[in-house]
Design a protein around this motif. Structure first.
Motif, mmCIF file in Angstrom:
data_model
loop_
_atom_site.group_PDB
_atom_site.id
_atom_site.type_symbol
_atom_site.label_atom_id
_atom_site.label_comp_id
_atom_site.label_asym_id
_atom_site.label_seq_id
_atom_site.Cartn_x
_atom_site.Cartn_y
_atom_site.Cartn_z
ATOM 1 N N ILE A 56 -85.638 22.812 -42.647
ATOM 2 C CA ILE A 56 -84.403 21.846 -42.831
ATOM 3 C C ILE A 56 -84.583 21.691 -44.482
ATOM 4 C CG2 ILE A 56 -85.753 19.012 -43.461
ATOM 5 C CD1 ILE A 56 -81.102 20.788 -42.409
ATOM 6 N N GLN A 57 -85.975 21.717 -45.796
ATOM 7 C CA GLN A 57 -85.905 21.927 -46.732
ATOM 8 C C GLN A 57 -85.120 22.708 -47.276
ATOM 9 O OE1 GLN A 57 -89.203 22.390 -48.319
ATOM 10 N NE2 GLN A 57 -90.280 23.397 -46.336
ATOM 11 N N TRP A 58 -84.995 23.636 -47.319
ATOM 12 C CA TRP A 58 -83.959 24.797 -47.183
ATOM 13 C C TRP A 58 -82.477 24.861 -46.845
ATOM 14 C CZ3 TRP A 58 -88.118 26.096 -50.309
ATOM 15 C CH2 TRP A 58 -88.642 26.655 -49.933
ATOM 16 N N GLU A 59 -82.437 24.340 -45.816
ATOM 17 C CA GLU A 59 -80.588 24.228 -46.105
ATOM 18 C C GLU A 59 -80.051 23.368 -45.153
ATOM 19 O OE1 GLU A 59 -79.607 26.557 -42.335
ATOM 20 O OE2 GLU A 59 -81.825 27.081 -42.064
ATOM 21 N N PRO A 60 -80.108 21.733 -46.196
ATOM 22 C CA PRO A 60 -79.730 20.459 -46.191
ATOM 23 C C PRO A 60 -78.538 20.416 -45.095
ATOM 24 C CG PRO A 60 -79.925 20.752 -48.199
ATOM 25 C CD PRO A 60 -80.248 22.325 -47.848
ATOM 26 N N GLN A 61 -77.914 21.025 -45.824
ATOM 27 C CA GLN A 61 -76.151 21.194 -45.107
ATOM 28 C C GLN A 61 -75.788 21.799 -43.762
ATOM 29 O OE1 GLN A 61 -77.112 22.957 -47.577
ATOM 30 N NE2 GLN A 61 -77.104 25.212 -46.618
ATOM 31 N N SER A 62 -76.701 21.501 -42.997
ATOM 32 C CA SER A 62 -76.663 22.606 -41.453
ATOM 33 C C SER A 62 -77.047 22.039 -40.521
ATOM 34 C CB SER A 62 -77.742 23.568 -41.343
ATOM 35 O OG SER A 62 -77.272 24.577 -42.406
ATOM 36 N N VAL A 63 -77.196 20.357 -40.860
ATOM 37 C CA VAL A 63 -77.341 19.665 -39.015
ATOM 38 C C VAL A 63 -75.947 19.166 -38.910
ATOM 39 C CG1 VAL A 63 -78.128 17.075 -38.421
ATOM 40 C CG2 VAL A 63 -79.420 18.919 -40.219
ATOM 41 N N GLU A 64 -76.041 20.705 -37.825
ATOM 42 C CA GLU A 64 -74.771 20.391 -37.278
ATOM 43 C C GLU A 64 -75.393 20.331 -35.535
ATOM 44 O OE1 GLU A 64 -70.611 22.995 -36.526
ATOM 45 O OE2 GLU A 64 -72.583 24.113 -37.875
ATOM 46 N N GLY A 65 -74.318 19.139 -34.868
ATOM 47 C CA GLY A 65 -73.733 19.552 -33.669
ATOM 48 C C GLY A 65 -73.191 18.922 -32.755
ATOM 49 N N PRO A 66 -73.132 18.592 -31.619
ATOM 50 C CA PRO A 66 -71.748 18.990 -30.351
ATOM 51 C C PRO A 66 -71.228 16.886 -30.925
ATOM 52 C CG PRO A 66 -73.211 19.557 -29.552
ATOM 53 C CD PRO A 66 -74.350 19.750 -30.631
ATOM 54 N N LYS A 67 -70.460 16.948 -31.243
ATOM 55 C CA LYS A 67 -69.809 15.646 -31.428
ATOM 56 C C LYS A 67 -70.163 14.511 -30.530
ATOM 57 C CE LYS A 67 -65.512 17.058 -34.089
ATOM 58 N NZ LYS A 67 -64.627 18.177 -33.450
ATOM 59 N N GLY A 68 -70.218 13.352 -30.646
ATOM 60 C CA GLY A 68 -70.684 12.342 -29.834
ATOM 61 C C GLY A 68 -72.124 11.714 -30.294
ATOM 62 N N LEU A 69 -72.898 12.828 -30.848
ATOM 63 C CA LEU A 69 -74.511 12.681 -30.525
ATOM 64 C C LEU A 69 -74.737 11.277 -31.281
ATOM 65 C CD1 LEU A 69 -75.967 16.179 -30.911
ATOM 66 C CD2 LEU A 69 -75.563 14.323 -28.737
ATOM 67 N N GLN A 70 -75.953 10.476 -31.456
ATOM 68 C CA GLN A 70 -76.284 9.644 -32.372
ATOM 69 C C GLN A 70 -77.834 9.858 -33.042
ATOM 70 O OE1 GLN A 70 -75.597 6.315 -32.919
ATOM 71 N NE2 GLN A 70 -73.697 7.369 -32.346
ATOM 72 N N SER A 71 -78.401 11.106 -33.058
ATOM 73 C CA SER A 71 -79.523 11.901 -33.698
ATOM 74 C C SER A 71 -79.215 11.857 -34.928
ATOM 75 C CB SER A 71 -79.941 12.328 -32.563
ATOM 76 O OG SER A 71 -79.230 13.840 -33.070
ATOM 77 N N CYS A 72 -80.646 11.962 -35.792
ATOM 78 C CA CYS A 72 -80.684 12.526 -36.796
ATOM 79 C C CYS A 72 -80.503 14.100 -37.699
ATOM 80 C CB CYS A 72 -81.508 11.947 -37.866
ATOM 81 S SG CYS A 72 -81.909 9.792 -38.092
ATOM 82 N N SER A 73 -81.090 14.321 -36.160
ATOM 83 C CA SER A 73 -81.046 16.216 -36.435
ATOM 84 C C SER A 73 -79.435 17.224 -35.622
ATOM 85 C CB SER A 73 -82.269 16.722 -35.838
ATOM 86 O OG SER A 73 -82.208 16.072 -34.025
ATOM 87 N N GLY A 74 -79.020 16.112 -35.220
ATOM 88 C CA GLY A 74 -77.774 16.484 -34.514
ATOM 89 C C GLY A 74 -77.712 17.467 -33.502
ATOM 90 N N GLY A 75 -79.116 16.341 -32.357
ATOM 91 C CA GLY A 75 -80.084 17.676 -31.417
ATOM 92 C C GLY A 75 -80.271 18.897 -31.780
ATOM 93 N N ASN A 76 -80.260 19.374 -33.121
ATOM 94 C CA ASN A 76 -81.257 20.390 -33.647
ATOM 95 C C ASN A 76 -82.953 20.714 -33.353
ATOM 96 O OD1 ASN A 76 -81.986 23.027 -34.054
ATOM 97 N ND2 ASN A 76 -79.504 23.057 -35.872
#
Length: 167
Positions: A56-76
């Motif tokens: 994540i240090q190289w791409e902080p803008q990329s924390v993408e996941g399905p709508k409706g999650l409650q996780s910091c990682s977006g389920g990734n």
């Protein structure tokens, strides 16, 4: 034969002009790929090497996941470091409200922005703004805010967690 040459010439011209059109046309006001940069989200802290993290240090803008999650990682799973509350995340001291500022790196359309503490909604905003002032709902002490940016034209959202020390 002439028809084939004309089509080929039109194709070559189109391919040659496409990059120019992309650069010359004005960008829309909507965005995609982004994260909360202020107060520094967990991925911002990783990118700034305040906390040691994985990819994540190289791409902080990329924390993408399905709508409706409650996780910091977006389920990734690539960004699972963001879900680890035992890491040395640096909380930002704030009062009863805080302004979250998003940094965007690519264009896309927006459905809404949502903010949560412990699964409880503390704010929702429509439109394409990059700054939202949220009332923290009377909580005090160390808190983790989940910021969610729901994009309009896909089933995904972007996720960011922000550690706060609420006075």
């Amino acid at each position: 034969m002439k028809s084939s040459k004309r089509r080929l010439a039109a194709l070559v011209a189109g391919v040659g002009i496409a990059p120019l059109v992309t650069v010359v046309l004005p960008a829309t006001s909507a965005w995609a790929h982004g994260y909360v940069s202020s107060p520094p989200s967990r991925q911002a802290q990783c990118a700034q090497q305040v906390v040691q993290c994985g990819e994540i240090q190289w791409e902080p803008q990329s924390v993408e996941g399905p709508k409706g999650l409650q996780s910091c990682s977006g389920g990734n799973s690539r960004f699972a470091d963001l879900d680890d509350d035992s890491k040395a995340w640096k909380p930002t001291s704030v009062g009863s409200s805080v302004t979250f500022n998003w940094t965007f790196t690519a264009h896309h359309s927006t459905r809404s922005y949502e903010y949560f503490i412990n699964g409880r909604s503390i704010g929702k905003f429509g439109g394409n703004g990059s700054s939202h002032t949220v009332n923290l709902g009377g909580v005090t002490g160390r808190q983790k805010v989940l910021a969610v940016w729901n994009i309009a034209d896909t089933a995904n959202a972007f996720y960011a967690c922000v550690d706060l020390m609420v006075q």
